[in-house]
Write a protein that holds these residues in place. Structure first.
Motif, short mmCIF file in Angstrom:
data_model
loop_
_atom_site.label_atom_id
_atom_site.label_comp_id
_atom_site.label_asym_id
_atom_site.label_seq_id
_atom_site.Cartn_x
_atom_site.Cartn_y
_atom_site.Cartn_z
N GLY A 142 11.92 -6.84 -2.01
CA GLY A 142 11.45 -6.30 -3.28
C GLY A 142 10.32 -5.32 -3.14
O GLY A 142 10.01 -4.58 -4.08
N ASP A 143 9.68 -5.26 -1.99
CA ASP A 143 8.62 -4.28 -1.74
C ASP A 143 9.17 -3.00 -1.11
O ASP A 143 8.76 -1.89 -1.45
CB ASP A 143 7.54 -4.87 -0.82
CG ASP A 143 6.60 -5.81 -1.55
OD1 ASP A 143 6.43 -5.65 -2.78
OD2 ASP A 143 6.03 -6.70 -0.89
N ASP A 144 10.09 -3.17 -0.17
CA ASP A 144 10.66 -2.02 0.55
C ASP A 144 12.00 -2.47 1.10
O ASP A 144 12.08 -3.07 2.17
CB ASP A 144 9.71 -1.59 1.67
CG ASP A 144 10.25 -0.44 2.51
OD1 ASP A 144 11.35 0.05 2.21
OD2 ASP A 144 9.57 -0.05 3.47
N PHE A 145 13.07 -2.15 0.37
CA PHE A 145 14.38 -2.66 0.76
C PHE A 145 14.83 -2.07 2.09
O PHE A 145 15.42 -2.76 2.92
CB PHE A 145 15.41 -2.38 -0.33
CG PHE A 145 16.72 -3.09 -0.12
CD1 PHE A 145 16.76 -4.47 0.11
CD2 PHE A 145 17.92 -2.40 -0.16
CE1 PHE A 145 17.97 -5.13 0.31
CE2 PHE A 145 19.13 -3.04 0.03
CZ PHE A 145 19.15 -4.41 0.27
N ARG B 274 17.79 7.02 -0.77
CA ARG B 274 18.96 6.70 -1.59
C ARG B 274 19.16 5.20 -1.82
O ARG B 274 19.67 4.81 -2.89
CB ARG B 274 20.21 7.37 -1.00
CG ARG B 274 20.10 8.89 -1.16
CD ARG B 274 21.23 9.66 -0.54
NE ARG B 274 22.47 9.55 -1.31
CZ ARG B 274 23.52 10.33 -1.09
NH1 ARG B 274 23.48 11.27 -0.15
NH2 ARG B 274 24.61 10.18 -1.81
N PRO B 275 18.75 4.32 -0.90
CA PRO B 275 18.86 2.89 -1.20
C PRO B 275 17.96 2.43 -2.36
O PRO B 275 18.14 1.31 -2.86
CB PRO B 275 18.44 2.22 0.11
CG PRO B 275 18.76 3.22 1.17
CD PRO B 275 18.44 4.54 0.54
N TYR B 276 17.03 3.28 -2.79
CA TYR B 276 16.17 2.91 -3.93
C TYR B 276 16.99 2.66 -5.19
O TYR B 276 16.51 2.05 -6.14
CB TYR B 276 15.16 4.02 -4.20
CG TYR B 276 13.94 4.02 -3.30
CD1 TYR B 276 14.07 3.86 -1.92
CD2 TYR B 276 12.67 4.19 -3.81
CE1 TYR B 276 12.97 3.87 -1.09
CE2 TYR B 276 11.55 4.20 -2.99
CZ TYR B 276 11.70 4.05 -1.63
OH TYR B 276 10.61 4.05 -0.81
N GLU C 78 6.43 -7.06 -7.31
CA GLU C 78 6.85 -6.43 -6.06
C GLU C 78 7.10 -4.94 -6.31
O GLU C 78 7.44 -4.53 -7.42
CB GLU C 78 8.09 -7.14 -5.51
CG GLU C 78 7.76 -8.58 -5.10
CD GLU C 78 8.96 -9.38 -4.60
OE1 GLU C 78 8.74 -10.47 -4.03
OE2 GLU C 78 10.10 -8.91 -4.79
N LYS C 79 6.92 -4.12 -5.28
CA LYS C 79 6.80 -2.67 -5.45
C LYS C 79 8.05 -2.02 -6.03
O LYS C 79 7.97 -1.02 -6.76
CB LYS C 79 6.45 -2.03 -4.11
CG LYS C 79 5.06 -2.40 -3.60
CD LYS C 79 4.79 -1.80 -2.23
CE LYS C 79 3.43 -2.25 -1.70
NZ LYS C 79 3.18 -1.72 -0.33
#
Length: 678
Positions: free
Chosen positions: A46-49, A645-647, A665-666
């Motif tokens: 959840g912070d940085d996938f 793009r995964p964002y 979470e970020k």
């Protein structure tokens, strides 16, 4: 696939079984198709996938010296190059019967690789073109040679060619539009605030002078200043890339008889005569104000500068087939300066790429036979069918769209043509002459062959079986004019697709790519084409209004991402690709669920099916860039940089549940902030 079969898919009633594979086969990556060793579980999803799914992999990833970026696409392209090289070298060694495809493939590649012969000939192969430029005595002569250069592929201030008619896709038409710049975009000439663009201008002027000097032109620096000033004047007329995305604004029919008055300053009749294009009726002008402005620039320009400009672009276009000094200067400008690439790719790689571009389908036949087994195609077909059916279910229940528009949208989907792996009918190269030892001549004949092939399509029935990518290409495309989605064989490999991998990973990987291309036909521009591929207004005003409310959120969300300090993603330029990413992963997830037939997937190595789906999606976007290349992409490319793009998962409810993503979470977005278009 027949119309009836696709229509059955679109009813949402048919679930397609995935062909079974041998029990002893193993995935190419890890135990189920995902690189577990590359994860960094110390980073919260959840912070940085990307950091969570690929943190260790990304930390160790190095961009090869002959690349401007590196990721899963480039890794597969390397593999495709190696395989294609083997095919080409076999052809080159065998020689092949005169006139055969094997002879043409082998001789084209061998001629390009014969550096000694190229060095010995020097600049002589361009002498006929230089002589033609020197003979120009008027602006009318200049216009005629601009037209002749269309056949040779030499860039000029105006582009003219043949393509499908977007308002009558069963015919081809003559099209024209803006062209003429040696730097990647108008902003490189006009943006004084971007230090890298300002530096690129200085380097570009030096490059122009170098190329002219190497070709034997005197006063090269002064000529370079004149050429750059001319290109800057042309750049001021150009439409921005955001403006050029608007499909209806780039369709402007102008009767051929009106061209000289509408776009005065350029001798259109001499240019068309030089091109040998049999122009009748209308010409579709893509950027009217740019064409008008460029014509005025030509009218005001000194003839000597126009001739220098043509000479320079003749050299630049031919650089790959000229002696090493030209090749190195070209690399230094376009790859090193603009892309940050430290080293030039080995000549064999460049030879493979150029040969593939010229004789792609001749090579494609052999590539498919060697590297694309029928079982891989069968499983890919099943994926496509399930995802098309998932899209239909989405359309059937789309609350914001008018009921009549929903019916028309489903009819459009039912009329889709999916193309998987390779063409049903291969291109005929019998009219192309390739001569061993004549690298430049081969290049020019190949360009003219393709030009003549396109012109021959005028006034003939459209052959929609044609492909615009080769089987060895690691990519995919949506063609709204023919209402088709196309997936070459080379992208149907791990990590995108592995017949032996877990289905969830495949649907997250290639499934999201398939979904992406399907939904391009319903993005902010693709939606403007109807089920026949015709550019038409088939949505209600309220549909458009409600859709724009959603797409404005996409623009804002992506426009906040900052891949380089101070440089954000252009949400307007990348809108179509971002819509396709969002809708693509949505229907890929639905398609995977559909493929399960109501069964709950078992956990594998402690990962649930939903987790494996999103892991598969993230895995294909592991990518690093050199900063100059990334800066160029932010200005010129309609795609958001790969590592951002995964964002898109921030908008998918199932992702939150799969990885227990919580507020604070970020990457967390509240439910009302999550964008849902389809």
């Amino acid at each position: 696939m027949t119309f009836k079969t696709i229509l059955a898919l679109a009813t949402g009633l048919t679930m397609f079984a995935v062909p079974a594979l041998a029990a002893d086969t193993k995935p190419q990556i890890g135990s189920f198709g995902f690189d577990l060793a590359g994860m960094d579980t110390n980073v919260k999803a959840g912070d940085d996938f990307v950091g969570h799914t690929a943190g260790k992999y990304m930390a160790a990833l190095e961009i090869p010296a002959d690349k401007t970026n590196y990721g899963m696409f480039t890794k597969l392209r390397d593999l495709s190059q190696e395989r294609t090289r083997t095919i080409i070298e076999k052809a080159a060694a065998s020689g092949g019967a005169p006139g055969s495809e094997a002879q043409k493939v082998g001789d084209f590649f061998a001629s390009f690789m014969d550096e000694a012969a190229i060095e010995a000939k020097g600049i002589a192969p361009l002498k006929p073109q230089f002589d033609a430029i020197a003979a120009i005595a008027s602006k009318a002569d200049y216009a005629e040679l601009v037209g002749r250069n269309f056949k040779l592929g030499v860039p000029g201030p105006i582009f003219m060619g043949v393509g499908p008619d977007r308002k009558n896709p069963d015919r081809f038409v003559v099209q024209a539009g803006q062209s003429g710049l040696g730097l990647p975009d108008r902003d490189y000439y006009l943006d004084d605030k971007n230090a890298s663009f300002v530096a690129a201008r200085t380097k570009y002027k030096a490059y122009i002078a170098t190329m002219l000097s190497l070709a034997g032109y005197d006063n090269a620096a002064a000529r370079a200043e004149g050429i750059f000033a001319l290109e800057t004047a042309i750049a001021k007329t150009h439409w921005t890339r955001v403006e050029r995305r608007q499909a209806e604004k780039t369709y402007n029919p102008v009767p051929v008889a009106e061209l000289p008055t509408r776009f005065a300053g350029l001798d259109w009749s001499r240019m068309i005569a030089g091109s040998s294009i049999p122009v009748q009726g209308d010409v579709i002008i893509a950027n009217p104000s740019a064409v008008e402005g460029t014509a005025k620039v030509i009218a005001a320009a000194d003839l000597a500068v126009l001739k220098d400009y043509m000479a320079f672009h003749t050299i630049r276009d031919a650089a790959a087939f000229l002696p090493k000094a030209f090749v190195d200067a070209n690399f230094d400008m376009y790859s090193k300066t603009l892309g940050g690439q430290p080293e030039q790719a080995p000549r064999w790689k460049r030879g493979v790429d150029i040969t593939s571009g010229v004789l792609g389908e001749a090579l494609g036949k052999l590539y498919v036979a060697e590297y694309f087994p029928p079982e891989a195609k069968a499983k890919a077909d099943a994926l496509v069918k399930n995802i098309i059916a998932a899209m239909d279910a989405r359309l059937a229940n789309l609350a914001w769209m008018d009921p009549k528009t929903r019916v028309a949208a489903r009819e459009k989907l039912a009329a889709f043509t999916p193309k998987i792996g390779y063409p049903d009918k291969w291109e005929d190269y019998s009219a192309l002459t390739i001569v061993r030892g004549d690298a430049m001549g081969n290049a020019k004949r190949a360009t003219e062959f393709e030009f003549n092939e396109s012109v021959a399509k005028l006034n003939k029935p459209v052959d929609r079986s044609e492909w615009f990518m080769t089987p060895m290409t690691v990519n995919a495309y949506a063609n709204p004019t023919w209402n088709e989605i196309v997936f070459p064989a080379a992208i149907l490999q791990a990590p995108f697709f592995d017949p032996n991998a877990d289905d969830a990973v495949n649907y997250g990987g290639i499934g999201a790519v398939i979904g992406h291309e399907i939904t391009h036909h319903f993005d902010d521009q693709g939606r403007k084409y109807d089920k026949t591929g015709r550019l038409a207004d088939w949505w209600t005003a309220e549909d458009v209004k409600r859709f724009k409310e959603g797409t404005d959120k996409v623009v804002a969300q992506y426009g906040a991402y900052e891949p380089v300090a101070g440089k954000k993603v252009n949400g307007e330029l990348t809108l179509g690709e971002n819509i396709a990413d969002l809708a693509g992963i949505t229907i890929a997830y639905d398609g995977w669920k559909r493929s399960l037939g109501g069964k709950k997937p078992k956990a594998i190595d402690g990962f649930t099916g939903d987790q494996r789906f999103f892991l598969g999606f993230s895995q294909v976007w592991r990518q690093k860039y050199r900063e100059p290349a990334l800066l160029q992409q932010l200005v010129t490319d309609p795609h958001t940089p790969g590592h951002f793009r995964p964002y898109v998962v921030r908008n998918i409810d199932a992702w939150y549940k799969a990885f227990n993503v919580k507020q604070g979470e970020k990457m967390y977005l509240s439910p009302e902030e999550r964008i849902k278009l389809w």
